[in-house]
Every structure is written in structure tokens, then in C-alpha cells.
Motif scaffolding. Structure first.
Motif, short mmCIF file in Angstrom:
data_model
loop_
_atom_site.label_atom_id
_atom_site.label_comp_id
_atom_site.label_asym_id
_atom_site.label_seq_id
_atom_site.Cartn_x
_atom_site.Cartn_y
_atom_site.Cartn_z
N ALA A 382 0.69 -0.97 0.05
CA ALA A 382 0.01 -0.08 0.05
C ALA A 382 0.98 1.24 0.00
CB ALA A 382 -0.81 -0.01 1.25
N ASP A 383 2.14 1.03 0.45
CA ASP A 383 2.93 2.40 0.62
C ASP A 383 3.15 2.72 -0.96
OD1 ASP A 383 6.10 1.48 0.18
OD2 ASP A 383 4.67 -0.16 0.72
N GLN A 384 3.31 1.85 -1.86
CA GLN A 384 3.54 2.38 -3.35
C GLN A 384 2.65 3.36 -3.87
OE1 GLN A 384 6.31 -0.46 -5.39
NE2 GLN A 384 4.02 -0.99 -6.04
N THR A 385 1.52 3.28 -3.55
CA THR A 385 0.40 4.20 -3.87
C THR A 385 0.56 5.47 -3.17
OG1 THR A 385 -1.50 2.61 -4.43
CG2 THR A 385 -2.38 4.70 -3.83
N ALA A 386 0.74 5.43 -1.87
CA ALA A 386 1.17 6.78 -1.16
C ALA A 386 2.08 7.31 -1.75
CB ALA A 386 1.24 6.35 0.33
N SER A 387 3.12 6.77 -2.13
CA SER A 387 4.41 7.50 -2.55
C SER A 387 4.13 7.93 -3.89
CB SER A 387 5.62 6.42 -2.75
OG SER A 387 6.01 6.06 -1.69
N VAL A 388 3.28 7.57 -4.74
CA VAL A 388 2.96 8.26 -6.04
C VAL A 388 2.24 9.64 -5.64
CG1 VAL A 388 1.87 8.03 -8.12
CG2 VAL A 388 3.25 6.24 -7.40
N LEU A 389 1.08 9.43 -4.73
CA LEU A 389 0.44 10.33 -4.54
C LEU A 389 1.10 11.70 -3.88
CD1 LEU A 389 -2.71 8.44 -3.09
CD2 LEU A 389 -2.60 9.86 -5.29
N ILE A 390 2.29 11.46 -3.11
CA ILE A 390 2.78 12.48 -2.50
C ILE A 390 3.56 13.26 -3.71
CG2 ILE A 390 5.07 12.82 -1.06
CD1 ILE A 390 4.15 10.31 0.59
N PHE A 391 4.05 12.62 -4.44
CA PHE A 391 4.62 13.37 -5.87
C PHE A 391 3.85 14.07 -6.62
CE2 PHE A 391 5.51 13.50 -10.42
CZ PHE A 391 6.38 14.52 -10.32
N LEU A 392 2.56 13.54 -6.66
CA LEU A 392 1.61 14.32 -7.59
C LEU A 392 1.03 15.43 -6.79
CD1 LEU A 392 -0.47 11.38 -9.07
CD2 LEU A 392 1.02 12.67 -10.14
N ALA A 393 0.75 15.33 -5.52
CA ALA A 393 0.44 16.33 -4.83
C ALA A 393 1.41 17.56 -4.69
CB ALA A 393 -0.17 15.92 -3.38
N ASN A 394 2.71 17.20 -4.37
CA ASN A 394 3.63 18.16 -4.24
C ASN A 394 4.07 18.79 -5.78
OD1 ASN A 394 5.22 18.47 -1.63
ND2 ASN A 394 4.48 16.25 -1.74
N TYR A 395 3.82 17.85 -6.68
CA TYR A 395 3.89 18.69 -8.34
C TYR A 395 2.98 19.73 -8.38
CZ TYR A 395 4.66 18.39 -13.31
OH TYR A 395 5.18 18.75 -14.53
N LEU A 396 1.80 19.13 -8.34
CA LEU A 396 0.58 20.01 -8.36
C LEU A 396 0.86 21.37 -7.61
CD1 LEU A 396 -2.15 20.73 -9.81
CD2 LEU A 396 -3.28 19.57 -7.93
N SER A 397 1.11 21.39 -6.44
CA SER A 397 1.39 22.69 -5.58
C SER A 397 2.24 23.32 -5.99
CB SER A 397 1.67 22.21 -4.01
OG SER A 397 0.32 21.35 -3.64
N SER A 398 3.51 22.78 -6.34
CA SER A 398 4.74 23.79 -6.57
C SER A 398 4.82 24.30 -8.11
CB SER A 398 6.04 22.75 -6.32
OG SER A 398 6.18 21.79 -7.27
N HIS A 399 4.00 23.69 -9.08
CA HIS A 399 4.02 23.81 -10.36
C HIS A 399 2.65 24.14 -10.83
CE1 HIS A 399 7.89 21.83 -9.90
NE2 HIS A 399 8.21 22.26 -11.25
N HIS A 400 1.69 24.47 -10.02
CA HIS A 400 0.60 24.74 -10.43
C HIS A 400 0.43 25.82 -11.54
CE1 HIS A 400 -3.87 25.91 -10.21
NE2 HIS A 400 -4.07 24.61 -9.95
N GLY A 401 1.03 26.99 -11.52
CA GLY A 401 0.77 28.03 -12.26
C GLY A 401 1.58 27.76 -13.48
N SER A 402 2.42 26.49 -13.83
CA SER A 402 3.08 26.51 -14.77
C SER A 402 2.37 25.15 -15.72
CB SER A 402 4.47 26.68 -14.84
OG SER A 402 4.68 25.39 -13.98
N LEU A 403 1.42 24.76 -15.18
CA LEU A 403 1.01 23.14 -15.78
C LEU A 403 -0.19 23.70 -16.99
CD1 LEU A 403 1.03 20.86 -12.60
CD2 LEU A 403 2.51 20.90 -14.61
#
Length: 672
Positions: A382-403
Motif C-alpha cells: 500500500a505504501d507504493q500508492t502513497a508514494s506516487v500520491l505524495i509526488f503528484l500532490a507536491n508537483y501540483l502545488s509547486s508547479h500549479h501556475g505553469s501546468l
């Protein structure tokens, strides 16, 4: 690597104490690669493909090179006078020294072609030729291979779809090599190639993947090219033309271009960053998916294989790269984009991800933790799913203005679906259900899994999603934060490895270092109490003390107490670069979390652990590569280089650099 080569290695190494017989190791040597081909160049100059996970093409399974002087052959693997250097992800130079001359071997990979240039340096003997043996296994086949020799020189090796080619810039004398018979395979001693005698018949010589050759040196130079191809994508005429074009290009130039041969780096700091980025590039397919490491155990004798994309490893690498890129100003936006697209494309309907996929296309790969696809939660990590979601959440937050808007919507949908997937694995008591652990060797209810869930829910709670989704993520994070009290063992002063049938497994486990990052993320949605910080500090201090191993050759952290995997004849646990690097990373993050205010100074351990994975550390090879494991003797073992270890090292270096820069400017370390 075919079974014949594995059996050869088994015969040679079956009595060794710290080497697993039958594997194809990469601890020595360097890699040269492109997005579709990964070629290992050993210190003796021999080549081997590790390309299948990236391209679906197998290529070279074994090779051997040498020189023939006045009719006498000396193989490079019998010559001790060789040195090797690598520059970037593409260029490897090996110098084979002899009494009166050197042979400089330069290797370069370009898409699906690999170029090897041999150049004479020094006093030229009267009659000198390059000799070689190359074995191809198209589509992984040892038998049922066809061989064509075009115009007496360019060799084509094929099975069905995969067609591989070998050619040279100078006159090439080719001798097909018939591989071992059953009697030779079963013999006690390995067979040496090339054989001295030629194939007995034309028929036999055209049904083999092995070929030996002699290539003359023209003006002290010859260029050998191998090209892999899919006949449905590239017809024979195009394959032969490509080989000819590559030969003409590289034989007519005096040296590789600046793009192919980058300027060497002189600053150690830059070299560390460059090495880690290079490794991640080498392990990446065109899809952006990364293999865990070069697959050294293709027959699954001592492992489950490494040439796949795990969503834990890949998600962690993506997150480490995201952190390092922001701190160091790295140009890695394209890597982030590809990673996000891979995760969006491979997410399952229930919001989770499978055990592992093929990097070349993202399709489901063989694995043993796809229980959730079969209707069972237990055999699922189950930790695999969490690891991917952590990246997606941080990527969205930090790059929201450029995506792009459509990418933002797709990530938002994936996060919302991902929350539902984690909810499926979360029990009423606030801890994840029984599942498989991150080390993939036991079941239970793990502290590490809970930490990754806490981190993922917390990260999602701070993303620009709708209020109801963020509120739900916050509630789940609070639930897990409180439930972690269950995993605390006051007698040992640690957060335990797992709950196993209701009982605490009180062993120290290095993947519980993920608690630090998780609580840093939780700080943005809830309060981390002083008591919790004290416990986290005590946990780290105890874990570092208990897992630390020091021998005459190496120093670092073992994976967890009583770890028995891949010991061979060693009686104790082995040191892991992932665990050592993870410890250094957690110590850096613990400084930021403020645990040093409660009696434990993580700075000392950050320095101590990072020293061992640094370029001059005991766990770093001369190549700059980090293998997965080490025996106490100092002999490296398992996948080399391991992408996860390099990503951790890069992120840890970035965090340390930021802290040091803040300290120089007079800011407190807890603010970095």
C-alpha cells in the motif's frame, strides 16, 4: 543473459563466500546509455546489454575483445593494465596498456546503436588486429537464432521481430560461433569463447547468436557498431543502412563531438550532482519510467528481478528529484512531466497502482504483490500508492501556475481517486490494513506504511483541490497521526517495525525514517506535539545506534534488525546504501522538524551517514555508483547503480547545501 552464460558464471563462482553464482554483475565498470539502450562496459572492455526493460530489445549477452599481434592473441580480460573513466551518460573510455603501446577503447550509445572505437596509441607492431567475440540473444533466445553475413562483413542476428546488427569500419573477418552442446553445458568447467575451430557446417553456422571476428586497424583505428532493431519498425535495408551510416560517421571523425563527449567535471560537488542525475537518466525509459537498477539476476535465483518500475521506488525518486531540483535550480522539468504522465496513465480504477510495470510501455509486469488485483489486500504494498500520491500532490502545488489546464484537471482527478484508494486500505483504528512491507519480505501492519499514508493525506490536504476533498484528507491525516501512538515501544524508545497479529514487532527498521518527512508534511495541516518530537528524536537516535555497522572496509546502516536476505556466507545483516542514505536524509529533515530542541542533535548523524555515501565514502564505488548492498568484506552486491540510492543522495546533498547556505547567511537551521 542466457542460461548458458549464467551457468558459466555459476561454475566459476559457486565456491565464493560473497558472490552469488550465476548472476551478471555490474559493480565494476561503467554504463553508457540512451533512453532505449543501456550497455555496460566492464573494466576489460567487454560489453553487455541491459536494454530490454527500456526498449524491449535484448542485444548483447556476452562479449570479449583483445588484440592479435603477429598472429598471437591477447585478450583484454587477461591483461591487468586497464584504466577506465566515464563522462556523462553516454561516453566511456577504457585504456588497455601493453608494453609498447596502448589500445584506447571509446564506447558511446546513440538511441539503439552502440559504437566502440579502438585506437592504437604508441609504437605500432608490424601486424596488429582487434579480435572479438560477441553473443547476441534477440528476444532473449539462445537457440532458434538466425545469422546472416551481408557482403562477407556486416552480421545480422535475429529471431522473430528483433534483428541485431554488427559491422566495422575496416575489413572484418567473421567466424560464426556455435554455442555449447548439452555435454558442454553439463560439464564441470565453463566453456571459453571464442572457440578456436570454426563452425562445422554452413547450416550450423547460420543458426547461432555467437560470432567472432578480426578487424584490421586502418591508420591505427577501427570502429565497431552494433545496432538493435524491431523488424516491424525498421526493415532490414534500413537497419543495414543505419549501421553503415554510423560506421561512416564515427570512423571519419577524429574524436567524438562535444555533445557525445562532455567536458569533464573538476569540482567534486558538481560531479556528485552530475553522477546522480546521470544514473537516473541511464535507468530511464522514453516513458519516463525508471528501472530500479540493471537486472543482474535474470533467472530470479536470488531475487525477483530489478529491471522493472516499482511505483514506490519511482515515486520516491520523483519526489527526491522534485526537492533537489527546486533547491539546486536543476533543469528537470521534463522528467517531472514524464513522471506525472506515467502515473496518470497507470493508475488503476480503484485509485491505486499495481506492483510493478514494464518501463518501456507501462504495462503490468510480473510481480508478487498484486493481491489487490486479485481481490486480496494482504499481498499488496500500500505504501507504493502513497508514494506516487505524495509526488503528484507536491508537483501540483509547486508547479500549479505553469501546468496546462488539462494536466491540472487530470492530476486533481488522480489525487481524488487516490484518496479513495488509500481509504480502502485504512482500518477504523487509523492504521493501514495488513499488507506487504516496503522491503517486500513480510506482511503485517507497518509503521512505514502508516507514515507514507500520513505524508500522502497531509500533502493532498494542502493542494489546490476542492474544500471537501482537502477536509477529508486532513481528517484522515489526523486519524493516522493519533493512531501512530500504537506503534510506539517505550522500552526500546522506537517506533516498531509492525503490528503482527496484534503483537508489536519491536525490531528497528530503517524505513521508519519516513516518519520524519511525514510529520513535516503533517505540520501544514495539524499540530505536532512536543512529546511527538521527543519520541521522533529518540527513535532516530536509537535506530542509528542499533543499525550502524562498522567493519575494516565499510561503514553504514543495515536495513533492519535480523535481516537475512542475500547474506551468502555472512552471519550478520548487510549494509544498504538506501538505508544509509535514508538515514542521512531523515537526519537533515529532523533538523528542520526541530527534534534537536529535545535532546537529540541529528546534525552529527547527517554528517556521519552522508560521508559514507559521498563520492569518497566507503559505500561509493570508484565509478561514483551506489550499489544496493555491501558485504562486511567491502565487496558490493546486488543492483548497481541503484536509482533509489542515487535519488536519496541527491536530495540529501541539496538539503545539506541549503542548510549550510542558510547558516552562512545567519538564519537558523530550522528555517531551511
Amino acid at each position: 543473459m542466457g542460461l548458458r552464460r549464467s551457468l558459466d558464471d555459476y561454475k566459476q563462482n559457486r565456491d565464493t563466500e560473497d558472490r552469488f553464482p550465476g548472476e551478471r554483475r555490474t559493480q565494476l565498470g561503467q554504463f553508457t546509455g540512451s533512453e532505449r539502450r543501456l550497455v555496460h562496459v566492464s573494466p576489460d572492455g567487454s560489453l553487455r546489454d541491459y536494454s530490454y526493460p527500456l526498449s524491449g530489445l535484448h542485444g548483447i549477452s556476452a562479449s570479449r575483445f583483445g588484440v592479435q599481434v603477429d598472429g598471437r592473441v591477447t585478450w583484454f580480460d587477461a591483461n591487468d593494465g586497464a584504466t577506465q573513466t566515464a563522462e556523462g551518460a553516454s561516453f566511456v573510455e577504457t585504456i588497455h596498456s601493453f608494453e609498447r603501446f596502448d589500445i584506447v577503447q571509446r564506447d558511446f550509445t546513440d538511441t539503439l546503436s552502440h559504437v566502440t572505437v579502438f585506437e592504437l596509441r604508441g609504437e605500432a607492431p608490424d601486424r596488429l588486429e582487434i579480435v572479438g567475440f560477441v553473443e547476441f540473444t534477440p528476444e532473449g533466445q539462445e537457440g532458434r537464432i538466425g545469422q546472416l553475413i551481408h557482403d562477407g562483413e556486416t552480421v545480422e542476428l535475429y529471431h522473430n521481430r528483433e534483428h541485431d546488427y554488427l559491422g566495422a569500419s575496416t575489413e572484418l573477418e567473421v567466424t560464426p560461433q556455435v554455442l555449447e552442446t548439452f555435454d558442454e553445458i553439463l560439464a564441470d568447467e565453463p566453456q571459453s569463447f571464442p572457440r578456436e575451430d570454426a563452425a562445422e557446417s554452413y547450416e550450423g553456422s547460420r543458426l547461432t547468436g555467437g560470432v567472432s571476428f578480426r578487424a584490421e586497424l586502418k591508420n591505427g583505428r577501427t570502429t565497431i557498431v552494433t545496432t538493435l532493431s524491431d523488424i516491424e519498425e525498421q526493415p532490414r535495408s534500413a537497419g543495414l543502412e543505419q549501421v553503415g551510416n554510423q560506421i561512416q560517421h564515427y570512423s571519419s571523425s577524429n574524436s567524438f563531438t562535444a555533445k557525445q563527449r562532455p567536458e569533464p567535471l573538476t569540482d567534486d560537488t558538481n560531479r556528485l550532482v552530475e553522477t546522480d542525475l546521470t544514473v537516473l537518466d541511464l535507468l530511464s525509459a522514453p516513458t519516463g519510467a525508471r528501472i530500479a537498477g540493471p537486472d543482474f539476476d535474470p533467472h530470479y535465483q536470488y531475487s525477483g528481478g530489478y529491471g522493472y518500475t516499482w511505483f514506490r521506488d519511482d515515486g520516491e525518486i520523483s519526489m527526491f528529484l522534485l526537492e533537489a531540483g527546486e533547491r539546486l535550480g536543476l533543469d528537470v522539468a521534463e522528467q517531472h512531466r514524464k513522471s506525472a504522465q506515467l502515473y496518470l496513465r497507470t493508475q488503476l480504477a480503484d485509485g491505486r497502482w499495481p506492483h510493478r510495470v514494464w518501463p518501456m510501455n507501462g504495462r503490468l509486469a510480473p510481480g508478487w504483490a498484486n493481491g489487490h488485483l486479485e481481490g486480496s489486500e494482504t499481498q499488496y504494498q500500500a505504501d507504493q500508492t502513497a508514494s506516487v500520491l505524495i509526488f503528484l500532490a507536491n508537483y501540483l502545488s509547486s508547479h500549479h501556475g505553469s501546468l496546462p489546464e488539462d494536466t491540472i484537471r487530470d492530476i486533481e482527478t488522480a489525487l481524488e481517486l487516490g484518496i479513495e484508494g488509500m481509504d480502502l486500505s485504512l482500518e477504523a483504528d487509523g492504521l493501514p490494513t495488513e499488507c506487504e512491507n516496503a522491503w517486500e519480505n513480510m506482511n503485517g501492519r507497518f509503521t512505514h506504511t502508516a507514515a507514507k499514508f500520513l505524508h500522502a493525506y497531509s500533502a493532498i490536504a494542502t493542494t489546490p483541490l476542492n474544500t471537501s476533498v482537502r477536509d477529508h484528507a486532513t481528517t484522515q491525516a489526523e486519524h493516522i497521526y493519533n493512531a501512530l501512538k500504537t506503534m510506539w515501544c517505550p522500552d526500546r524508545g522506537i517506533y516498531v517495525l509492525r503490528l503482527d497479529e496484534g503483537e508489536l514487532d519491536v525490531r528497528v527498521d530503517s524505513n521508519t525514517f519516513s516518519l520524519i518527512d511525514a510529520h513535516l508534511a503533517y505540520e501544514d495541516v495539524g499540530d505536532v506535539s512536543d512529546e511527538r518530537r521527543r519520541r521522533l528524536g529518540t527513535h532516530l537516535e536509537t535506530a542509528f545506534d542499533c543499525l550502524w555497522t562498522e567493519t575494516d572496509s565499510i561503514q553504514g546502516l543495515v536495513r533492519f534488525e535480523d535481516d537475512t536476505w542475500r547474506r551468502r556466507d555472512q552471519s550478520s545483516e548487510k549494509v544498504w546504501t538506501v538505508s544509509t542514505g535514508w538515514g542521512a536524509y531523515a537526519a537533515e529533515k529532523a533538523i528542520r522538524l526541530g527534534v534537536s530542541d529535545h535532546g537529540f542533535d541529528p546534525t552529527v548523524w547527517s554528517d556521519r551517514l552522508f560521508t559514507e555515501i559521498d563520492l569518497s565514502g566507503s559505500l561509493c564505488l570508484r565509478s561514483g555508483y551506489l550499489p544496493e548492498q555491501f558485504f562486511d568484506s567491502g565487496k558490493p552486491d546486488s543492483a548497481t547503480p541503484l536509482g533509489w540510492s542515487h535519488a536519496i543522495r541527491l536530495a540529501t546533498y541539496a538539503a545539506r547545501s541549503t542548510r549550510e547556505a542558510k547558516a552562512e547567511s545567519g538564519q537558523t537551521s530550522s528555517n531551511y
